[in-house]
Design an enzyme around this catalytic site. Structure first.
Site, PDB file in Angstrom:
ATOM      1  N   ASN A  88       0.878  -1.157   0.000  1.00 53.57           N
ATOM      2  CA  ASN A  88       0.000   0.000   0.000  1.00 53.57           C
ATOM      3  C   ASN A  88       0.920   1.213   0.000  1.00 53.57           C
ATOM      4  O   ASN A  88       1.735   1.383   0.897  1.00 53.57           O
ATOM      5  CB  ASN A  88      -0.889  -0.016   1.248  1.00 53.57           C
ATOM      6  CG  ASN A  88      -1.821   1.170   1.327  1.00 53.57           C
ATOM      7  OD1 ASN A  88      -1.423   2.234   1.782  1.00 53.57           O
ATOM      8  ND2 ASN A  88      -3.059   0.984   0.921  1.00 53.57           N
ATOM      9  N   SER A  89       0.810   2.050  -1.025  1.00 54.12           N
ATOM     10  CA  SER A  89       1.804   3.091  -1.256  1.00 54.12           C
ATOM     11  C   SER A  89       1.794   4.168  -0.177  1.00 54.12           C
ATOM     12  O   SER A  89       0.800   4.375   0.529  1.00 54.12           O
ATOM     13  CB  SER A  89       1.573   3.746  -2.614  1.00 54.12           C
ATOM     14  OG  SER A  89       1.711   2.812  -3.659  1.00 54.12           O
ATOM     15  N   MET A  90       2.902   4.867  -0.087  1.00 48.96           N
ATOM     16  CA  MET A  90       3.039   6.022   0.794  1.00 48.96           C
ATOM     17  C   MET A  90       1.939   7.031   0.474  1.00 48.96           C
ATOM     18  O   MET A  90       1.761   7.411  -0.684  1.00 48.96           O
ATOM     19  CB  MET A  90       4.420   6.629   0.550  1.00 48.96           C
ATOM     20  CG  MET A  90       4.769   7.817   1.369  1.00 48.96           C
ATOM     21  SD  MET A  90       6.465   8.331   0.924  1.00 48.96           S
ATOM     22  CE  MET A  90       6.671   9.713   2.044  1.00 48.96           C
ATOM     23  N   PRO A  91       1.150   7.475   1.461  1.00 43.53           N
ATOM     24  CA  PRO A  91       0.050   8.393   1.168  1.00 43.53           C
ATOM     25  C   PRO A  91       0.458   9.640   0.389  1.00 43.53           C
ATOM     26  O   PRO A  91      -0.289  10.110  -0.475  1.00 43.53           O
ATOM     27  CB  PRO A  91      -0.494   8.728   2.562  1.00 43.53           C
ATOM     28  CG  PRO A  91      -0.229   7.492   3.351  1.00 43.53           C
ATOM     29  CD  PRO A  91       1.109   7.010   2.861  1.00 43.53           C
TER      30      PRO A  91
END
Length: 362
Positions: A88-91
């Site tokens: 889940n990518s860095m926001p």
């Protein structure tokens, strides 16, 4: 995983907004699709290796930090070495890429790489589920993402397939966004995008860890645009690198780095330039012992380890000398910034350019 998630998530979004990364147009979508809903119970923190998160407190702490979260290792196998294969990518990067996509109401979007499903849900919250299609090559991830996206109240078209082929049944799209890195932009993505549409994707190179490119698609079937910063993503599965040739340590040769500051090699502008001039040469840097160190290799048995005090070269090539020569040319060329570089994608391939599509770099 039960706790009042609202204060932690609100603090994360407030920080993104204050930094300018989360514009007002996207804040309602992030509010409506909170990150934790798309994070599985078993996650890992990416350090030197993937470290399992074993407590509820650590789980929530990681979810509400502006960092990527590893959501799968070893393609889901239980007997692997523990290599991250989905995240889940860095926001910050999620918000940055969605902003670069520049969507408008009613537009249709194809996402390459569903992963946890968060990005697809954000797009659905902003544009409506019927306007979003997302493709995932891993059937287990696709099934899980479809489930959690539905539980969150959205119903985009979640497709199990090879994202390199896009998704022709839903074409044409107004926007295409990739959440995995590619070495070459598949022409299928251009073909499936309307004239006037846009493609946002992380491009991987050997010399750099990744750069985000934003391409506009013309009526002539050509996509062209500039790089808009660094972006480190896991590679598309069909493009994972193979094993490198071994380096013979017996060929080690000690030398001097010369007057050039070693740290100047790590800038994205130079990395894009050197990647075009030295195809196949891989660069990495870090501070493993508290001091800055640069590593170079060419996958064919040549390598170099460089500090500010010394250089060790291995194999037939003098990689450090080659890199410093390219750096001299880079400076002579005006030390261009990352935004000076661009990419053009045609039916027969792609070309990197400097300052203008008419000046290919290579």
């Amino acid at each position: 995983m039960t706790e009042d998630w609202r204060p932690g998530y609100a603090a994360l979004l407030d920080a993104l907004a204050a930094s300018g990364e989360l514009p007002d147009a996207w804040r309602p979508a992030f509010d409506a699709a909170p990150r934790h809903h798309f994070i599985p119970g078993d996650i890992w923190e990416q350090r030197a290796t993937c470290v399992p998160v074993t407590t509820d407190a650590a789980w929530w702490d990681l979810v509400h930090r502006d960092v990527p979260i590893v959501t799968q290792v070893d393609d889901g196998r239980s007997d692997g070495p523990g290599i991250a294969t989905s995240s889940n990518s860095m926001p910050t990067m999620v918000a940055r890429m969605l902003t670069a996509l520049d969507v408008a109401d009613g537009q249709r979007v194809l996402e390459i790489g569903t992963g946890s499903g968060w990005n697809a849900a954000l797009l659905a919250a902003r544009l409506g589920s019927g306007n979003v299609t997302t493709v995932e090559i891993d059937p287990v991830l696709a099934e899980r993402a479809a489930k959690v996206i539905k539980e969150a109240g959205y119903s985009p078209d979640v497709v199990w397939g090879d994202g390199a082929r896009g998704w022709a049944p839903g074409a044409p799209y107004d926007r295409v966004i990739a959440t995995c890195s590619v070495r070459r932009i598949p022409y299928a993505w251009v073909r499936q995008t309307r004239p006037g549409g846009r493609i946002v994707a992380p491009l991987a190179g050997d010399f750099w860890s990744g750069a985000l490119v934003r391409l506009d698609v013309g009526g002539d079937g050509v996509a062209s645009g500039r790089f808009v910063g660094g972006a480190r993503f896991m590679p598309m599965r069909s493009e994972r690198p193979g094993p490198d040739a071994p380096v013979d340590s017996g060929t080690g040769r000690r030398g001097s780095p010369g007057a050039l500051a070693v740290g100047t090699m790590a800038g994205l502008g130079f990395a894009l330039y050197a990647g075009a001039k030295l195809p196949g040469v891989v660069m990495a840097d870090g501070t493993p012992d508290g001091g800055y160190r640069l590593w170079l290799h060419d996958r064919k048995g040549s390598a170099a380890t460089v500090t500010q005090d010394e250089v060790w070269s291995y194999g037939p090539r003098q990689l450090w000398e080659e890199v410093t020569a390219v750096h001299h040319a880079y400076v002579q060329d005006g030390s261009p910034d990352p935004g000076d570089f661009g990419l053009t994608v045609l039916p027969g391939g792609q070309r990197l350019w400097l300052r203008s599509p008419d000046t290919p770099l290579g």
